[in-house]
Write a protein that holds these residues in place. Structure first.
Motif, mmCIF file in Angstrom:
data_model
loop_
_atom_site.group_PDB
_atom_site.id
_atom_site.type_symbol
_atom_site.label_atom_id
_atom_site.label_comp_id
_atom_site.label_asym_id
_atom_site.label_seq_id
_atom_site.Cartn_x
_atom_site.Cartn_y
_atom_site.Cartn_z
ATOM 1 N N VAL A 1 -2.099 6.239 3.584
ATOM 2 C CA VAL A 1 -2.084 4.900 4.173
ATOM 3 C C VAL A 1 -2.170 5.021 5.692
ATOM 4 O O VAL A 1 -1.401 5.757 6.305
ATOM 5 C CB VAL A 1 -0.806 4.127 3.794
ATOM 6 N N GLU B 1 -0.478 7.245 10.364
ATOM 7 C CA GLU B 1 -0.788 7.418 8.954
ATOM 8 C C GLU B 1 0.379 8.030 8.194
ATOM 9 O O GLU B 1 1.235 8.710 8.771
ATOM 10 C CB GLU B 1 -2.034 8.289 8.777
ATOM 11 N N TYR C 1 -2.024 2.815 9.304
ATOM 12 C CA TYR C 1 -1.428 1.558 9.750
ATOM 13 C C TYR C 1 -1.397 1.481 11.281
ATOM 14 O O TYR C 1 -1.550 2.494 11.968
ATOM 15 C CB TYR C 1 -0.013 1.412 9.174
ATOM 16 N N ALA D 1 0.829 -1.208 0.000
ATOM 17 C CA ALA D 1 0.000 0.000 0.000
ATOM 18 C C ALA D 1 0.862 1.257 0.000
ATOM 19 O O ALA D 1 0.539 2.249 -0.670
ATOM 20 C CB ALA D 1 -0.936 0.003 1.203
#
Length: 212
Positions: free
Chosen positions: A100, A118, A102, A93
């Motif tokens: 993204v 992020e 996470y 990603a």
């Protein structure tokens, strides 16, 4: 090697004309200094015009309850105690998506929390730090194929052991428990990493001072 010299070496290996995000892997044993090095490296890259952010692998620790069920709690930090598939999806990603989100790991609480961090579209380089980023084992070597630049941290065993014992002392363990934790788990993981090393583009050795 100084931080500036490391940063310059990384830039020379990156495709600076590339419009997407590139991944720089910072790999090493527990206690090798990945967290200490990743932040100044990202700062130096940003200062050179390549906006960089640190993305730790630790957010993919399996939860303690799941590790307990699997009989792996005492080996937390070993390769089999991470969500490798989830980590692979994150790395893919980061290559493909502008934004993204996470999970992040909070060591003081010993827990990973989903959606806690992020990476935004202005990030051109993700400095990913983790133990097994250059680990020659099924699944892990597939992740390693995603790195645009890879860096291995190397620390003498005696220094590594001292750092790991001090880490657990700092987390409230008594000396005997800290030694047992370092020797029984962390150093076992360090030996596994050393025994299955993939090639790195660059090496940072502990003798180097963090000079600028």
């Amino acid at each position: 090697m100084t931080i500036d010299a490391l940063c310059q070496s990384v830039i020379e290996k990156l495709d600076t004309a590339h419009q997407g995000r590139q991944l720089v892997a910072l790999s090493g044993a527990p206690g090798s200094g990945k967290s200490t090095l990743s932040a100044p490296l990202a700062k130096a890259l940003t200062a050179r015009g390549l906006k960089a952010e640190v993305v730790p692998m630790d957010g993919f620790h399996l939860d303690n309850r799941l590790l307990q069920t699997r009989g792996l709690l005492a080996r937390k930090g070993a390769p089999e105690t991470f969500d490798l598939d989830g980590f692979m999806r994150l790395c893919q990603a980061l290559k493909q998506a502008d934004h993204v989100i996470y999970p992040a790991f909070y060591r003081d609480r010993d827990i990973a929390i989903a959606g806690a961090a992020e990476v935004g579209p202005d990030c051109r380089v993700a400095v990913i730090e983790g133990n097994y980023l250059l680990f020659d084992a099924p699944g892990w070597r597939d992740v390693a194929a995603l790195w645009d630049v890879s860096i291995r941290l190397e620390v003498p065993n005696q220094e590594l052991e001292a750092r790991l014992i001090q880490r657990w002392l700092d987390h409230g363990l008594d000396h005997a428990a800290a030694v047992a934790r370092a020797q029984g788990n962390d150093l076992a993981n360090a030996r596994a990493i050393d025994a299955a090393r993939l090639p790195a583009d660059l090496v940072w050795r502990a003798a180097s001072a963090f000079e600028t």
